[in-house]
Structures are given as structure tokens and as C-alpha cells.
Design a protein around this motif. Structure first.
Motif, PDB file in Angstrom:
ATOM      1  N   PRO A  98      -4.191  -2.860  -6.896  1.00  0.00           N
ATOM      2  CA  PRO A  98      -5.028  -4.227  -5.927  1.00  0.00           C
ATOM      3  C   PRO A  98      -6.307  -4.305  -4.350  1.00  0.00           C
ATOM      4  O   PRO A  98      -6.691  -5.335  -4.506  1.00  0.00           O
ATOM      5  CB  PRO A  98      -3.981  -5.133  -5.386  1.00  0.00           C
ATOM      6  N   SER A  99      -6.069  -3.000  -3.880  1.00  0.00           N
ATOM      7  CA  SER A  99      -6.517  -3.023  -2.293  1.00  0.00           C
ATOM      8  C   SER A  99      -7.930  -2.664  -3.135  1.00  0.00           C
ATOM      9  O   SER A  99      -8.776  -2.382  -2.516  1.00  0.00           O
ATOM     10  CB  SER A  99      -6.136  -2.224  -1.573  1.00  0.00           C
ATOM     11  N   ALA A 100      -8.343  -2.750  -4.329  1.00  0.00           N
ATOM     12  CA  ALA A 100      -9.720  -1.956  -5.172  1.00  0.00           C
ATOM     13  C   ALA A 100     -10.750  -2.454  -4.680  1.00  0.00           C
ATOM     14  O   ALA A 100     -11.255  -2.801  -5.778  1.00  0.00           O
ATOM     15  CB  ALA A 100      -9.243  -1.116  -6.235  1.00  0.00           C
ATOM     16  N   SER A 101     -11.567  -2.888  -3.999  1.00  0.00           N
ATOM     17  CA  SER A 101     -12.618  -4.087  -3.614  1.00  0.00           C
ATOM     18  C   SER A 101     -12.603  -3.781  -2.177  1.00  0.00           C
ATOM     19  O   SER A 101     -11.787  -3.463  -1.426  1.00  0.00           O
ATOM     20  CB  SER A 101     -11.681  -5.830  -3.830  1.00  0.00           C
TER      21      SER A 101
ATOM     22  N   ARG B 243      -5.372  -2.462   7.433  1.00  0.00           N
ATOM     23  CA  ARG B 243      -5.082  -3.534   8.635  1.00  0.00           C
ATOM     24  C   ARG B 243      -3.242  -2.924   7.831  1.00  0.00           C
ATOM     25  O   ARG B 243      -2.048  -2.674   8.861  1.00  0.00           O
ATOM     26  CB  ARG B 243      -4.978  -4.570   8.870  1.00  0.00           C
ATOM     27  N   ALA B 244      -2.903  -4.112   6.807  1.00  0.00           N
ATOM     28  CA  ALA B 244      -1.410  -3.089   6.794  1.00  0.00           C
ATOM     29  C   ALA B 244      -1.234  -2.017   6.281  1.00  0.00           C
ATOM     30  O   ALA B 244       0.559  -2.315   6.647  1.00  0.00           O
ATOM     31  CB  ALA B 244      -1.513  -3.640   4.443  1.00  0.00           C
TER      32      ALA B 244
ATOM     33  N   THR C 275       0.888  -1.109   0.014  1.00  0.00           N
ATOM     34  CA  THR C 275      -0.487   0.440  -0.652  1.00  0.00           C
ATOM     35  C   THR C 275       0.928   1.143  -0.053  1.00  0.00           C
ATOM     36  O   THR C 275       0.718   2.297  -0.270  1.00  0.00           O
ATOM     37  CB  THR C 275      -1.217   0.468   1.203  1.00  0.00           C
ATOM     38  N   ARG C 276       2.300   1.137  -0.065  1.00  0.00           N
ATOM     39  CA  ARG C 276       2.948   2.240   0.336  1.00  0.00           C
ATOM     40  C   ARG C 276       3.624   3.024  -1.141  1.00  0.00           C
ATOM     41  O   ARG C 276       3.949   2.109  -1.913  1.00  0.00           O
ATOM     42  CB  ARG C 276       4.195   2.086   1.331  1.00  0.00           C
TER      43      ARG C 276
ATOM     44  N   ILE D  89       3.717   8.250   2.228  1.00  0.00           N
ATOM     45  CA  ILE D  89       2.574   8.027   2.338  1.00  0.00           C
ATOM     46  C   ILE D  89       1.991   7.186   1.561  1.00  0.00           C
ATOM     47  O   ILE D  89       2.395   5.561   0.921  1.00  0.00           O
ATOM     48  CB  ILE D  89       2.247   9.177   0.983  1.00  0.00           C
ATOM     49  N   HIS D  90       0.556   6.596   1.690  1.00  0.00           N
ATOM     50  CA  HIS D  90      -0.007   4.871   1.986  1.00  0.00           C
ATOM     51  C   HIS D  90      -0.976   5.594   0.765  1.00  0.00           C
ATOM     52  O   HIS D  90      -1.894   6.306   1.090  1.00  0.00           O
ATOM     53  CB  HIS D  90      -0.421   4.308   2.967  1.00  0.00           C
ATOM     54  N   LEU D  91      -1.658   4.253  -0.897  1.00  0.00           N
ATOM     55  CA  LEU D  91      -2.602   4.893  -1.574  1.00  0.00           C
ATOM     56  C   LEU D  91      -3.069   3.810  -0.882  1.00  0.00           C
ATOM     57  O   LEU D  91      -3.210   2.029  -1.101  1.00  0.00           O
ATOM     58  CB  LEU D  91      -2.106   4.878  -2.837  1.00  0.00           C
TER      59      LEU D  91
END
Length: 370
Positions: free
Chosen positions: A335-338, A347-348, A320-321, A328-330
Motif C-alpha cells: 500500500p505504500s508503493a506510491s 513517517r509511520a 509497514t512492519r 524490519i519495515h518495508l
């Protein structure tokens, strides 16, 4: 500004916190929950800035015709189950109500309505978050602004004199009764529109490439393969592809309904628009409406001052970084777009943020499961 529904006097500007979460949708609330659980104090240790005037994120803006029965997958937020809901309840009612209850249950410091205008570097290594309600200074940023505010409309030659709208502005089938409607797009949104409008109107379905239908269940193994493919692109700094574009179309309620209506007769993408419709070469088709179910792009314009995009057109990510900026985390990106991916991403990301705040190279230990 408004905090949890109560009006307060503006605090000194800028306000300082360890972490700022932008966006109070699924990913943002998941991140906020884990920040709170890891010991960051609400409002002084972390804050969530949300542009909407009420809870719900993008769900609050969905079509009233999208019910919980036809939602394309939804996963509970951590430590709070979605209450049993009548499948006929509009998603724009059920989910915002659930989000509101979640914010209250976990005493999350959501400040709204606050529009983030820009995020900039400061000489001291922290980040300045500029908003329309004052500024914040933070050591870490968890961006969860989603895609709903950036609908994508492709450009085609020609000009159509009839009505055009993006799926973001779709509010159900009733207004299209008796018309001929072109639905553009090969994803879940297009299938929802076809399954509804196909009952009251003549529909023409067009897609740029032949749609892929995934046969069989979406197993955990298949899910991991999909996430890995999307993650590979963002790790290389390439533009994001949606998770759905990799999974293909599944046997959803909307898909079965559209199939039963006989409206899944896909045609290739038209070449151009005409005054009265669309055309493939010399063949023109007169239509009344074009609905562009052509997806969305990540809302990251406020991060432009940080120059995160690389030569490949995307932002290079490690999990996510942002690879080149560990502050910055997105979340809800790639892959986290659900909804399940957003939960895991929250959490990560918080694990890494806590590690950053502690100034340690060792993995941060998590509290016991609850």
C-alpha cells in the motif's frame, strides 16, 4: 566509500548504528528525514545506504521522454516543496535534482554507491547488513529498495526473432519510427509508451485482462479504499499487487494523448511468440518490436537469509512492519508503493522504530509539526 559526494576512508568494520535505511528514493528519504527529526544522529544513530552513484533513485533511470507534465503523480517530500518546474523538463532531471537538494537541505547521511548484498540475523538480536563496501550492524532496518531493479518479464511459448525490451529499457519513441510495435501491459507505463510511440509507429496494444478506466477524480476517499484493498493482501501474507492495479487507469495527460491518437484499441493477450511476431490461435501478426510494459517486482533478494516469506508467497505485514519481525519495515511495498504512500510510510515506520529502540510498548510521541 562515498558520502555526500566526498570520498572518505572506510571506518572500522562492522559499523554500528541504531537504524539502517536501504535505498534513497522517495520512501527512503522520507524515512531518513523522520529519523533525523526524531533525534537519531546522522552516521552514528542512522545511515542511508544507496546503490546508485548519485541522488534520484529510480527516477534517474526513467526514459528521457517522460516529462514532469506526463508523470503519473508526484508528491513533495516532507518539509521541502518541489520547486516550480517547467512541465517539459524530463523527470529524470527534475526529480534527481530535487532529491539531491533534499539530502543537502536536511543533512541526511546518505552513503553511496553501496550495494547491500544480504541481511542476516546476529546472535545478539541485531541485524548484520552485508554490503560491497563493508558491513553494518543495526537494531532496526527500513528497507526502501523499490522495484526498478527487478523488471518482470512474463514467459510465453515460442521464440521471436525481432527486438524485445522491457519498459525499464525504454528511452523514447524515436527509434521505433515506421515500425510495427506491440505494447504489452495495462498500466500507466504502457499508456505512456502508447502515447509516444503511437505518434511515430503503428502500435498494437495487448493486455492479459481488459483494462479498467477509473471515471471521475481520485478523491481521498477513493484513495483510502484502494490502500485498504492492497493492505488487506499484504496483511494476509499474499503476493503484493500494485496500487495502480487496484485504482485502474486515470485521466492522465498520457492517457488523453493516447486516446486522441486512437491507439487505445486493446486486444487480448496473444497465445505465443512466433519467429516474426505474435499469434492468437491460427492468426499470426508480423511485428518488429515487442515492448513489455509488464511491471516490476519488489527488490527484496538481499532479505532472503531472513526467510520472511510465508506459505502464501508474500510477506505478512502489519502496516509497514513485517508482522513476524518487528525490527524490519518495508517501505514502498504494497500500500505504500506510491509517492504519497511512501511519504506516509516513512513517517509511520519511524514512529514504530523509535518505539522499538526505546523498548517501550507505548506509542512514541511525535515532535510538533513543522
Amino acid at each position: 566509500m562515498t558520502v555526500q559526494g566526498a570520498t572518505t576512508e572506510p571506518a572500522a568494520d562492522p559499523r554500528e548504528v541504531d537504524a539502517v535505511v536501504i535505498g534513497a528514493g522517495q520512501a527512503g528519504l522520507s524515512a531518513a528525514y523522520h529519523l533525523h527529526r526524531r533525534g537519531l544522529a546522522p552516521y552514528t544513530g542512522f545511515v542511508v545506504l544507496d546503490a546508485d552513484g548519485a541522488p534520484g533513485g529510480a527516477w534517474a533511470h526513467r526514459s528521457p521522454s517522460l516529462t514532469m507534465a506526463t508523470v503519473h503523480g508526484f508528491h513533495d517530500l516532507p518539509d521541502f516543496e518541489l520547486p516550480a518546474t517547467d512541465p517539459a523538463t524530463p523527470a529524470r532531471v527534475a526529480v534527481p535534482g530535487y532529491f539531491a537538494a533534499y539530502e543537502a537541505q536536511h543533512a541526511l547521511p546518505v552513503v553511496r554507491p553501496v550495494k547491500v548484498l544480504a541481511v542476516r540475523d546476529r546472535p545478539d538480536g541485531r541485524l548484520l547488513v552485508e554490503t560491497d563496501s563493508g558491513n553494518w550492524v543495526t537494531r532496526a532496518l527500513l528497507n526502501a529498495t523499490g522495484t526498478w531493479t527487478r523488471p518482470f518479464l512474463p514467459r510465453y511459448p515460442g521464440r521471436f526473432a525481432g527486438r524485445q525490451l522491457h519498459y525499464a529499457d525504454y528511452r523514447g519513441p524515436a527509434e521505433f519510427a515506421g515500425l510495427r510495435v506491440v505494447v504489452v501491459g495495462g498500466g500507466a507505463s504502457a499508456i505512456q509508451v502508447l502515447s509516444e510511440v503511437g505518434e511515430v509507429a503503428e502500435t498494437v496494444w495487448v493486455t492479459r485482462t481488459p483494462p479498467v478506466v477509473h471515471e471521475g477524480p481520485f478523491t481521498p476517499e477513493f484513495g483510502r479504499e484502494v490502500v485498504a484493498k492492497v493492505a488487506e493482501r499484504v496483511a494476509a501474507g499474499l503476493p503484493v499487487r500494485s496500487v495502480v492495479s487496484v485504482t485502474g487507469l486515470g485521466p492522465s495527460v498520457a492517457y488523453r494523448r493516447a486516446e486522441a491518437l486512437g491507439v487505445l484499441n486493446r486486444r487480448p493477450m496473444f497465445d505465443r511468440l512466433t519467429e516474426h511476431g505474435v499469434a492468437w490461435g491460427e492468426q499470426e501478426l508480423a511485428v518488429d518490436v515487442i515492448i513489455w510494459a509488464t511491471g516490476f517486482r519488489a527488490e527484496l533478494t538481499h532479505l532472503a537469509p531472513l526467510a520472511l516469506r510465508g506459505p502464501g508467497g508474500g510477506i505478512r505485514m502489519t502496516g509497514t512492519r513485517v508482522t513476524d519481525d518487528p525490527r524490519i519495515h518495508l517501505l514502498g511495498y504494497g500500500p505504500s508503493a506510491s509517492t504519497v504512500g511512501a511519504n506516509r510510510a516513512g513517517r509511520a515506520a519511524v514512529n514504530e522504530v523509535v518505539r522499538l529502540l526505546r523498548g517501550s510498548d507505548r506509542p512514541a510521541a511525535e515532535p510538533a509539526a513543522v
